[in-house]
Design an enzyme around this catalytic site. Structure first.
Site, PDB file in Angstrom:
ATOM      1  N   LEU A 109       0.835  -1.198   0.000  1.00  0.00           N
ATOM      2  CA  LEU A 109       0.000   0.000   0.000  1.00  0.00           C
ATOM      3  C   LEU A 109       0.868   1.245   0.000  1.00  0.00           C
ATOM      4  O   LEU A 109       1.928   1.285   0.648  1.00  0.00           O
ATOM      5  CB  LEU A 109      -0.912   0.008   1.239  1.00  0.00           C
ATOM      6  N   GLY A 154       1.079  -5.226   1.190  1.00  0.00           N
ATOM      7  CA  GLY A 154       0.020  -5.294   0.184  1.00  0.00           C
ATOM      8  C   GLY A 154       0.459  -5.979  -1.096  1.00  0.00           C
ATOM      9  O   GLY A 154      -0.361  -6.567  -1.807  1.00  0.00           O
ATOM     10  N   ASN A 178       4.565  -7.652   6.453  1.00  0.00           N
ATOM     11  CA  ASN A 178       5.454  -7.050   7.461  1.00  0.00           C
ATOM     12  C   ASN A 178       4.789  -5.919   8.240  1.00  0.00           C
ATOM     13  O   ASN A 178       5.466  -5.083   8.831  1.00  0.00           O
ATOM     14  CB  ASN A 178       6.717  -6.510   6.758  1.00  0.00           C
ATOM     15  N   GLU A 179       3.449  -5.897   8.262  1.00  0.00           N
ATOM     16  CA  GLU A 179       2.728  -4.758   8.842  1.00  0.00           C
ATOM     17  C   GLU A 179       3.197  -4.393  10.250  1.00  0.00           C
ATOM     18  O   GLU A 179       3.314  -3.215  10.582  1.00  0.00           O
ATOM     19  CB  GLU A 179       1.210  -5.035   8.858  1.00  0.00           C
TER      20      GLU A 179
HETATM   21  N1  CO8 Z   1       4.482   3.655  -0.018  1.00  0.00           N
HETATM   22  C1  CO8 Z   1       4.924   4.870  -0.416  1.00  0.00           C
HETATM   23  N2  CO8 Z   1       6.190   5.116  -0.821  1.00  0.00           N
HETATM   24  C2  CO8 Z   1       7.042   4.078  -0.824  1.00  0.00           C
HETATM   25  C3  CO8 Z   1       6.660   2.800  -0.413  1.00  0.00           C
HETATM   26  C4  CO8 Z   1       5.305   2.596   0.001  1.00  0.00           C
HETATM   27  N3  CO8 Z   1       4.833   1.409   0.378  1.00  0.00           N
HETATM   28  N4  CO8 Z   1       7.723   1.986  -0.518  1.00  0.00           N
HETATM   29  C5  CO8 Z   1       8.737   2.731  -0.976  1.00  0.00           C
HETATM   30  N5  CO8 Z   1       8.340   4.004  -1.160  1.00  0.00           N
HETATM   31  C6  CO8 Z   1       9.126   5.105  -1.679  1.00  0.00           C
HETATM   32  C7  CO8 Z   1      10.386   5.362  -0.847  1.00  0.00           C
HETATM   33  O1  CO8 Z   1      10.116   6.170   0.277  1.00  0.00           O
HETATM   34  C8  CO8 Z   1      11.271   6.042  -1.866  1.00  0.00           C
HETATM   35  O2  CO8 Z   1      10.818   7.389  -1.977  1.00  0.00           O
HETATM   36  P1  CO8 Z   1      11.864   8.569  -2.354  1.00  0.00           P
HETATM   37  O3  CO8 Z   1      12.422   8.200  -3.702  1.00  0.00           O
HETATM   38  O4  CO8 Z   1      11.018   9.796  -2.363  1.00  0.00           O
HETATM   39  O5  CO8 Z   1      12.913   8.565  -1.266  1.00  0.00           O
HETATM   40  C9  CO8 Z   1      10.905   5.331  -3.173  1.00  0.00           C
HETATM   41  O6  CO8 Z   1       9.615   4.761  -2.966  1.00  0.00           O
HETATM   42  C10 CO8 Z   1      11.877   4.223  -3.558  1.00  0.00           C
HETATM   43  O7  CO8 Z   1      12.007   3.350  -2.445  1.00  0.00           O
HETATM   44  P2  CO8 Z   1      13.392   2.609  -2.103  1.00  0.00           P
HETATM   45  O8  CO8 Z   1      14.520   3.523  -2.351  1.00  0.00           O
HETATM   46  O9  CO8 Z   1      13.244   2.021  -0.740  1.00  0.00           O
HETATM   47  O10 CO8 Z   1      13.379   1.483  -3.242  1.00  0.00           O
HETATM   48  P3  CO8 Z   1      14.202   0.106  -3.218  1.00  0.00           P
HETATM   49  O11 CO8 Z   1      14.129  -0.408  -4.619  1.00  0.00           O
HETATM   50  O12 CO8 Z   1      15.540   0.266  -2.577  1.00  0.00           O
HETATM   51  O13 CO8 Z   1      13.352  -0.872  -2.266  1.00  0.00           O
HETATM   52  C11 CO8 Z   1      11.303  -1.817  -1.434  1.00  0.00           C
HETATM   53  C12 CO8 Z   1      12.076  -1.278  -2.669  1.00  0.00           C
HETATM   54  C13 CO8 Z   1      11.955  -3.098  -0.957  1.00  0.00           C
HETATM   55  C14 CO8 Z   1       9.879  -2.108  -1.889  1.00  0.00           C
HETATM   56  C15 CO8 Z   1      11.353  -0.748  -0.333  1.00  0.00           C
HETATM   57  O14 CO8 Z   1      10.960   0.510  -0.884  1.00  0.00           O
HETATM   58  C16 CO8 Z   1      10.447  -1.026   0.825  1.00  0.00           C
HETATM   59  O15 CO8 Z   1      10.745  -1.874   1.656  1.00  0.00           O
HETATM   60  N6  CO8 Z   1       9.316  -0.278   0.929  1.00  0.00           N
HETATM   61  C17 CO8 Z   1       8.414  -0.374   2.034  1.00  0.00           C
HETATM   62  C18 CO8 Z   1       7.514  -1.542   1.856  1.00  0.00           C
HETATM   63  C19 CO8 Z   1       6.515  -1.630   2.969  1.00  0.00           C
HETATM   64  O16 CO8 Z   1       6.849  -1.768   4.120  1.00  0.00           O
HETATM   65  N7  CO8 Z   1       5.229  -1.552   2.603  1.00  0.00           N
HETATM   66  C20 CO8 Z   1       4.183  -1.627   3.557  1.00  0.00           C
HETATM   67  C21 CO8 Z   1       3.027  -0.775   3.152  1.00  0.00           C
HETATM   68  S1  CO8 Z   1       1.658  -1.050   4.249  1.00  0.00           S
HETATM   69  C22 CO8 Z   1       0.702  -2.263   3.523  1.00  0.00           C
HETATM   70  O17 CO8 Z   1       0.903  -2.612   2.397  1.00  0.00           O
HETATM   71  C23 CO8 Z   1      -0.403  -2.909   4.298  1.00  0.00           C
HETATM   72  C24 CO8 Z   1      -1.025  -2.000   5.274  1.00  0.00           C
HETATM   73  C25 CO8 Z   1      -2.236  -2.587   5.951  1.00  0.00           C
HETATM   74  C26 CO8 Z   1      -2.862  -1.527   6.842  1.00  0.00           C
HETATM   75  C27 CO8 Z   1      -3.715  -2.127   7.904  1.00  0.00           C
HETATM   76  C28 CO8 Z   1      -4.059  -1.093   8.967  1.00  0.00           C
HETATM   77  C29 CO8 Z   1      -5.195  -1.556   9.848  1.00  0.00           C
END
Ligand code: CO8
Length: 303
Positions: A109, A154, A178-179
């Site tokens: 997400l 997500g 990994n939430e």
């Molecule tokens: N949302 C928004 N922006 C993101 C996200 C995301 N999920 N993931 C990465 N970005 C952004 C980064 O902040 C970065 O932004 P900027 O260029 O402005 O600095 C850009 O995207 C590129 O990211 P990386 O440099 O980290 O890219 P890499 O290729 O090195 O890594 C990964 C890619 C492995 C995907 C890494 O970005 C990562 O680990 N991202 C986080 C993933 C994550 O933890 N997602 C969880 C989202 S929550 C969800 O999906 C379920 C929520 C359920 C809610 C329930 C509540 C009740």
């Protein structure tokens, strides 16, 4: 020709996309490579590209939302519309979902859609997340996730909603729900989808610890079904699709529905309450702080 080769490389799909592009005279939703390349350069460019090969009855859905295919409201809306269109076409029997972004299937997400946003926006966003899952998990098509990069949260849910998961055997990629690492809780239907795939105990450990598995570990616990070298993810998905499509549709579809209906019904009968739960949880100040810290961590890690 050079452009077409460039697009192929973008998807890391070594040659196979040419077969998909060659369907442009027959398929309904085929998009010209020239158009895609042009659209990628403006802000209204499609986040999803669908190529339907009418001769095989299989659609290839390529997620192309830089940098990490995060599931924003726009992305989710486009995704659900695309799946629904394919679903309505009875000649489309199979769907392969993959990514055109290097190293990432989907980052899950879009955290920015949940960070410092109004309750109304959060509610609308959550409804779109539910819709994406419902469309994919209940699809009559054979659905295969061709996971050619990391797939946290997500992104993992999206993969789990498919019938079969093939992942690139690259130890730098991870997949999992990994939430808890973000200080948030995977909703019951995320949990149910994972439990239906890997069982109760593995899900319990994985969700409490917010585990992100390397491909080999994901295969061991059954989170993915098959690992292949990175450049063979899509060819393997296509071969696997042929096997699945050899089974008569009606028998497979009824079996799939029998397996998944209770989980789907649980959400559809509680959809509004689930939205309210999400909104009240995500807008809490403590949760917003956790999300803010996580976003900071992502940026620092990059630096
Ligand atoms: N949302 C928004 N922006 C993101 C996200 C995301 N999920 N993931 C990465 N970005 C952004 C980064 O902040 C970065 O932004 P900027 O260029 O402005 O600095 C850009 O995207 C590129 O990211 P990386 O440099 O980290 O890219 P890499 O290729 O090195 O890594 C990964 C890619 C492995 C995907 C890494 O970005 C990562 O680990 N991202 C986080 C993933 C994550 O933890 N997602 C969880 C989202 S929550 C969800 O999906 C379920 C929520 C359920 C809610 C329930 C509540 C009740």
């Amino acid at each position: 020709m050079a452009l077409r080769a460039g697009l192929r490389n973008k998807c890391g799909l070594s040659g196979l996309l040419s077969q998909w592009f060659s369907c442009s005279n027959h398929g309904r939703v085929c998009v010209s490579p020239f158009l895609v390349a042009q659209q990628r350069n403006n802000s209204t460019s499609p986040k999803i590209k669908v190529d339907f090969n009418q001769s095989t009855g299989v659609a290839l859905m390529c997620m192309q939302s830089p940098p990490v295919n995060s599931l924003s409201l726009d992305f989710l809306t486009e995704f659900s519309i695309a799946v629904e269109k394919l679903e309505m076409d009875k000649t489309c029997r199979g769907l392969i979902v993959t990514s055109s972004q290097p190293k990432v299937f989907s980052a899950g997400l879009d955290i920015m859609e949940m960070y410092r946003k109004s309750p109304e926006h959060c509610g609308e966003f959550w409804k779109a997340v539910q819709e994406m899952w419902l469309k994919l998990y209940s699809s009559n098509m054979v659905t295969i996730a061709a996971i050619n990069g990391s797939s946290p949260a997500g992104g993992c849910l999206m993969s789990l909603a498919c019938d079969y998961r093939i992942m690139a055997d690259n130890p730098r990629y991870t997949i999992g729900l990994n939430e808890t690492q973000l200080g948030i809780v995977a909703p019951f239907w995320f949990k149910d989808t994972m439990m239906n795939t890997v069982g109760h105990r593995t899900t319990e450990i994985a969700l409490e610890l917010g585990l992100l598995y390397k491909p080999s570990d994901a295969l061991t616990v059954g989170l993915v079904d098959q690992l292949v070298p990175e450049d063979q993810v899509l060819t393997t998905a296509t071969q696997t699709m042929t096997k699945w499509l050899a089974i008569p549709d009606h028998a497979r579809q009824i079996t799939k529905s029998m397996m998944r209906k209770p989980t789907i019904d649980k959400l559809t009968s509680n959809r509004e309450a689930d939205i309210q739960n999400f909104v009240s949880f995500i807008t809490k100040e403590s949760i917003q702080k956790s999300l803010g810290m996580y976003l900071e961590m992502l940026k620092k890690r990059k630096g």
